[in-house]
Scaffold this motif. Structure first.
Motif, PDB file in Angstrom:
ATOM      1  N   ALA A 251       0.871  -1.186   0.000  1.00 17.70           N
ATOM      2  CA  ALA A 251       0.000   0.000   0.000  1.00 17.70           C
ATOM      3  C   ALA A 251       0.898   1.223   0.000  1.00 17.70           C
ATOM      4  O   ALA A 251       1.819   1.314   0.819  1.00 17.70           O
ATOM      5  N   ALA A 252       0.664   2.143  -0.925  1.00 23.39           N
ATOM      6  CA  ALA A 252       1.526   3.330  -1.010  1.00 23.39           C
ATOM      7  C   ALA A 252       0.713   4.513  -1.501  1.00 23.39           C
ATOM      8  O   ALA A 252      -0.163   4.354  -2.352  1.00 23.39           O
ATOM      9  N   ASP A 253       1.005   5.683  -0.963  1.00 27.35           N
ATOM     10  CA  ASP A 253       0.296   6.878  -1.400  1.00 27.35           C
ATOM     11  C   ASP A 253       1.077   8.146  -1.115  1.00 27.35           C
ATOM     12  O   ASP A 253       1.912   8.196  -0.208  1.00 27.35           O
ATOM     13  N   VAL A 254       0.739   9.157  -1.934  1.00 25.74           N
ATOM     14  CA  VAL A 254       1.189  10.526  -1.682  1.00 25.74           C
ATOM     15  C   VAL A 254      -0.091  11.314  -1.397  1.00 25.74           C
ATOM     16  O   VAL A 254      -0.956  11.414  -2.271  1.00 25.74           O
ATOM     17  N   ALA A 255      -0.235  11.830  -0.190  1.00 24.26           N
ATOM     18  CA  ALA A 255      -1.439  12.594   0.171  1.00 24.26           C
ATOM     19  C   ALA A 255      -1.191  14.048  -0.197  1.00 24.26           C
ATOM     20  O   ALA A 255      -0.226  14.656   0.266  1.00 24.26           O
ATOM     21  N   ARG A 256      -2.071  14.597  -1.036  1.00 22.88           N
ATOM     22  CA  ARG A 256      -1.790  15.898  -1.645  1.00 22.88           C
ATOM     23  C   ARG A 256      -3.055  16.745  -1.670  1.00 22.88           C
ATOM     24  O   ARG A 256      -4.093  16.325  -2.214  1.00 22.88           O
ATOM     25  N   TYR A 257      -2.966  17.923  -1.077  1.00 24.84           N
ATOM     26  CA  TYR A 257      -4.066  18.893  -1.106  1.00 24.84           C
ATOM     27  C   TYR A 257      -3.500  20.210  -1.631  1.00 24.84           C
ATOM     28  O   TYR A 257      -2.285  20.360  -1.748  1.00 24.84           O
ATOM     29  N   GLU A 258      -4.390  21.171  -1.881  1.00 24.22           N
ATOM     30  CA  GLU A 258      -3.898  22.455  -2.392  1.00 24.22           C
ATOM     31  C   GLU A 258      -3.079  23.187  -1.334  1.00 24.22           C
ATOM     32  O   GLU A 258      -3.409  23.146  -0.145  1.00 24.22           O
ATOM     33  N   LEU A 259      -2.026  23.880  -1.797  1.00 25.37           N
ATOM     34  CA  LEU A 259      -1.214  24.680  -0.878  1.00 25.37           C
ATOM     35  C   LEU A 259      -2.115  25.717  -0.219  1.00 25.37           C
ATOM     36  O   LEU A 259      -2.944  26.342  -0.888  1.00 25.37           O
ATOM     37  N   GLY A 260      -1.933  25.882   1.084  1.00 22.22           N
ATOM     38  CA  GLY A 260      -2.693  26.901   1.808  1.00 22.22           C
ATOM     39  C   GLY A 260      -4.112  26.473   2.165  1.00 22.22           C
ATOM     40  O   GLY A 260      -4.821  27.212   2.835  1.00 22.22           O
ATOM     41  N   SER A 261      -4.529  25.268   1.746  1.00 17.05           N
ATOM     42  CA  SER A 261      -5.890  24.808   2.078  1.00 17.05           C
ATOM     43  C   SER A 261      -5.886  24.173   3.465  1.00 17.05           C
ATOM     44  O   SER A 261      -4.830  23.800   3.983  1.00 17.05           O
ATOM     45  N   PRO A 262      -7.073  23.977   4.076  1.00 19.99           N
ATOM     46  CA  PRO A 262      -7.113  23.319   5.395  1.00 19.99           C
ATOM     47  C   PRO A 262      -6.526  21.916   5.359  1.00 19.99           C
ATOM     48  O   PRO A 262      -6.018  21.411   6.358  1.00 19.99           O
ATOM     49  N   GLY A 263      -6.564  21.274   4.182  1.00 24.71           N
ATOM     50  CA  GLY A 263      -6.022  19.914   4.086  1.00 24.71           C
ATOM     51  C   GLY A 263      -4.502  19.870   4.059  1.00 24.71           C
ATOM     52  O   GLY A 263      -3.899  18.826   4.338  1.00 24.71           O
ATOM     53  N   GLU A 264      -3.839  20.987   3.716  1.00 28.86           N
ATOM     54  CA  GLU A 264      -2.382  20.968   3.518  1.00 28.86           C
ATOM     55  C   GLU A 264      -1.617  20.360   4.709  1.00 28.86           C
ATOM     56  O   GLU A 264      -0.737  19.517   4.494  1.00 28.86           O
ATOM     57  N   PRO A 265      -1.945  20.738   5.955  1.00 27.11           N
ATOM     58  CA  PRO A 265      -1.171  20.136   7.062  1.00 27.11           C
ATOM     59  C   PRO A 265      -1.491  18.668   7.309  1.00 27.11           C
ATOM     60  O   PRO A 265      -0.884  18.060   8.197  1.00 27.11           O
ATOM     61  N   THR A 266      -2.426  18.099   6.545  1.00 23.33           N
ATOM     62  CA  THR A 266      -2.704  16.657   6.695  1.00 23.33           C
ATOM     63  C   THR A 266      -2.173  15.876   5.495  1.00 23.33           C
ATOM     64  O   THR A 266      -2.670  14.808   5.177  1.00 23.33           O
ATOM     65  N   GLN A 267      -1.135  16.410   4.831  1.00 23.85           N
ATOM     66  CA  GLN A 267      -0.481  15.667   3.752  1.00 23.85           C
ATOM     67  C   GLN A 267       0.542  14.681   4.349  1.00 23.85           C
ATOM     68  O   GLN A 267       0.761  14.639   5.554  1.00 23.85           O
ATOM     69  N   GLY A 268       1.209  13.952   3.481  1.00 23.80           N
ATOM     70  CA  GLY A 268       2.241  12.995   3.892  1.00 23.80           C
ATOM     71  C   GLY A 268       2.512  12.070   2.723  1.00 23.80           C
ATOM     72  O   GLY A 268       1.889  12.196   1.668  1.00 23.80           O
ATOM     73  N   ALA A 269       3.436  11.133   2.909  1.00 28.23           N
ATOM     74  CA  ALA A 269       3.743  10.161   1.855  1.00 28.23           C
ATOM     75  C   ALA A 269       4.427   8.966   2.488  1.00 28.23           C
ATOM     76  O   ALA A 269       5.189   9.110   3.458  1.00 28.23           O
ATOM     77  N   GLY A 270       4.151   7.781   1.936  1.00 30.39           N
ATOM     78  CA  GLY A 270       4.806   6.582   2.464  1.00 30.39           C
ATOM     79  C   GLY A 270       4.149   5.324   1.944  1.00 30.39           C
ATOM     80  O   GLY A 270       3.156   5.370   1.212  1.00 30.39           O
ATOM     81  N   ALA A 271       4.728   4.200   2.337  1.00 24.75           N
ATOM     82  CA  ALA A 271       4.251   2.898   1.856  1.00 24.75           C
ATOM     83  C   ALA A 271       4.458   1.850   2.936  1.00 24.75           C
ATOM     84  O   ALA A 271       5.330   1.993   3.806  1.00 24.75           O
ATOM     85  N   VAL A 272       3.666   0.796   2.844  1.00 26.18           N
ATOM     86  CA  VAL A 272       3.829  -0.335   3.757  1.00 26.18           C
ATOM     87  C   VAL A 272       3.661  -1.608   2.943  1.00 26.18           C
ATOM     88  O   VAL A 272       2.980  -1.597   1.908  1.00 26.18           O
ATOM     89  N   ALA A 273       4.312  -2.669   3.361  1.00 30.29           N
ATOM     90  CA  ALA A 273       4.147  -3.955   2.679  1.00 30.29           C
ATOM     91  C   ALA A 273       3.947  -5.041   3.730  1.00 30.29           C
ATOM     92  O   ALA A 273       4.610  -5.034   4.777  1.00 30.29           O
ATOM     93  N   LEU A 274       3.016  -5.939   3.443  1.00 32.55           N
ATOM     94  CA  LEU A 274       2.703  -7.023   4.383  1.00 32.55           C
ATOM     95  C   LEU A 274       2.737  -8.353   3.627  1.00 32.55           C
ATOM     96  O   LEU A 274       2.222  -8.438   2.515  1.00 32.55           O
ATOM     97  N   VAL A 275       3.343  -9.350   4.240  1.00 32.30           N
ATOM     98  CA  VAL A 275       3.311 -10.691   3.657  1.00 32.30           C
ATOM     99  C   VAL A 275       2.275 -11.493   4.427  1.00 32.30           C
ATOM    100  O   VAL A 275       2.344 -11.596   5.656  1.00 32.30           O
ATOM    101  N   VAL A 276       1.289 -12.030   3.698  1.00 41.34           N
ATOM    102  CA  VAL A 276       0.220 -12.818   4.320  1.00 41.34           C
ATOM    103  C   VAL A 276       0.465 -14.285   3.994  1.00 41.34           C
ATOM    104  O   VAL A 276       0.671 -14.639   2.818  1.00 41.34           O
ATOM    105  N   SER A 277       0.459 -15.127   5.029  1.00 37.18           N
ATOM    106  CA  SER A 277       0.763 -16.543   4.804  1.00 37.18           C
ATOM    107  C   SER A 277       0.215 -17.391   5.946  1.00 37.18           C
ATOM    108  O   SER A 277      -0.411 -16.874   6.872  1.00 37.18           O
ATOM    109  N   ARG A 278       0.496 -18.690   5.894  1.00 34.41           N
ATOM    110  CA  ARG A 278       0.134 -19.594   6.997  1.00 34.41           C
ATOM    111  C   ARG A 278       1.189 -19.620   8.097  1.00 34.41           C
ATOM    112  O   ARG A 278       1.142 -20.455   8.985  1.00 34.41           O
ATOM    113  N   GLN A 279       2.175 -18.722   7.988  1.00 36.84           N
ATOM    114  CA  GLN A 279       3.155 -18.561   9.094  1.00 36.84           C
ATOM    115  C   GLN A 279       3.010 -17.133   9.635  1.00 36.84           C
ATOM    116  O   GLN A 279       3.917 -16.293   9.444  1.00 36.84           O
TER     117      GLN A 279
END
Ligand code: CAA
Length: 411
Positions: free
Chosen positions: A140-168
């Motif tokens: 799962a990976a995303d770049v969170a992007r809102y307009e500069l100066g908008s209320p959403g701007e301080p809730t931006q960020g970027a990153g990714a995570v990976a999970l291996v699902v198995s019987r172990q």
């Protein structure tokens, strides 16, 4: 661990090497820094440089998650994102090549705002439980992007995570039973012609909470599990104060009572540590919160974690997992802390320059300037194709090529 247990064998995240300090951003926007730091609960936000996108971040997270895993047993790669790089080709295919995974894999991209990673995880669980797949890599990976100066701007960020699902499931088994809630709402969306999301912020918070309460009721009805059967709770975190608001509502819905702040803190606080330093990562956020919980608190084996995924638009899912004895041994805590520690701070002007960067859209060859990245980077574009490259010798030689390798037809 029961013989039938299926769940998370390994989990690793990756964040870009750059961040903006929220107090500096507040000062530049004429806001009170306490609003960002205390009101939203965010200290820093990660910024992706021009040579990072969901593919490079997802591949870097998967590179870590696969460190002690038998890659030959990966039968599917599921990639969840809402900031994908192509309308047709799945980001999973680029990641599959960069990591040199078996060609017998099924590879696909999932979309439903921030909740698609959880649908991918539950689908992975079902495939492994059915015996169809041995291991599934969920990225799962995303770049969170809102307009500069908008209320959403301080809730931006970027990153990714990976999970291996198995019987172990060395870290956590995923339990049977979940509760879901779908509703057609316009709280947050991004039309194809826009790079920035559109959002009705206050409304989105209301819908998040309503979805949580509805999903919980269905989860409870399906599984019979009560609130007190859960040791800790992990939430999708658009900003960390969201978890406080959400959890207060869940307590009332599930128990009919209010909880003291101290008790609430015990339930959720360890899960907020990393996201406060990273910002919103949309599809990755819930699972970075899970890493934060597991790496910042020691919990008993078989402790049950309640998890809530929210994707605007909207879909809410409540589900749970049971911790495996000795799970701490298999976490990538040191690597995660190193990534967070070794980031470079950007001034607001530098962040704005990165924000405004655009790749050419006319198909001409273009080399992307080199910035600090993880083991993979976007080297450039040519003929409307993205060109990825490995950055370190430890990446397998067959992933070093500057150009996507077109497989020759031999049959
Ligand atoms: N000191 C301390 N606290 C302060 C403060 C100060 N000086 N000034 C304000 N605050 C507090 C406010 O009281 C408020 O807290 P409460 O909610 O507890 O009342 C908090 O800071 C935020 O203030 P505002 O509500 O005034 O903030 P805002 O209107 O500027 O925007 C927001 C907040 C709506 C979350 C906005 O950042 C936004 O639109 N973000 C993007 C959308 C989003 O994240 N939605 C969340 C649910 S949707 C989802 O989860 C999917 C997803 O990932 C997007």
């Amino acid at each position: 661990m029961s013989a039938e247990a299926v769940g998370i064998e390994s989990v690793g995240f990756y964040v870009p090497r750059y961040f903006v300090d929220m107090r500096r951003l507040a000062a530049a926007r004429g806001a009170d820094p306490d609003k960002y730091v205390h009101g939203l609960g965010q200290h820093k936000m990660c910024v992706a440089p021009p040579d990072e996108d969901v593919v490079t971040m997802g591949a870097s997270a998967a590179h870590l998650a696969l460190r002690d895993v038998d890659e030959s047993e990966i039968d599917s790669v599921f990639f969840a994102t809402e900031s994908g790089v192509d309308q047709s080709k799945a980001a999973a295919i680029y990641v599959h090549r960069l990591l040199g995974l078996p060609s017998a894999c099924k590879t696909v991209e999932f979309k439903q705002a921030c909740a698609s990673s959880t649908v991918a995880l539950l689908a992975a669980r079902a495939l492994v439980a059915s015996g169809m797949d041995r291991k599934v890599l969920v990225v799962a990976a995303d770049v969170a992007r809102y307009e500069l100066g908008s209320p959403g701007e301080p809730t931006q960020g970027a990153g990714a995570v990976a999970l291996v699902v198995s019987r172990q499931p060395r870290i956590m088994s995923l339990e049977e039973g979940h509760g879901a809630h779908t509703e057609d709402v316009m709280d947050f969306w991004r039309p194809n012609y826009r790079r920035e999301a559109l959002v009705d912020g206050k409304y989105s918070i209301k819908v998040y909470i309503r979805s949580l309460c509805e999903a919980w009721k269905r989860y409870h009805a399906a599984t019979g599990r009560a609130f007190a059967d859960h040791q800790r709770f992990c939430y999708h975190l658009p900003f960390t104060r969201m978890a406080e608001k959400a959890h207060a509502h869940l307590v009332v819905t599930a128990t009919g009572k209010h909880a003291a702040r101290e008790e609430m803190g015990r339930h959720i606080d360890a899960g907020l540590v990393y996201n406060r330093e990273i910002g919103n990562t949309y599809t990755a956020s819930l699972y970075i919160a899970l890493c934060s919980l597991l790496e910042n608190e020691e919990l008993p084996a078989s402790g049950r974690i309640g998890m809530f995924a929210y994707g605007s638009g909207c879909l809410g899912i409540f589900f749970s997992g049971l911790l495996t004895a000795g799970y701490r041994e298999f976490l990538h805590r040191e690597e995660h802390l190193r990534q967070l520690r070794e980031r470079t701070e950007l001034s607001v002007a530098e962040y704005e320059r990165m924000y405004h960067f655009r790749l050419p859209e006319d198909g001409r060859r273009f080399e992307v300037p080199v910035h600090r990245t993880g083991p993979f980077r976007l080297a450039g574009v040519e003929n409307h194709q993205r060109i990825y490259e490995g950055t370190r010798p430890r990446v397998r030689p067959d992933t070093q090529s500057q150009h996507p390798v077109a497989a020759e037809t031999t049959c």
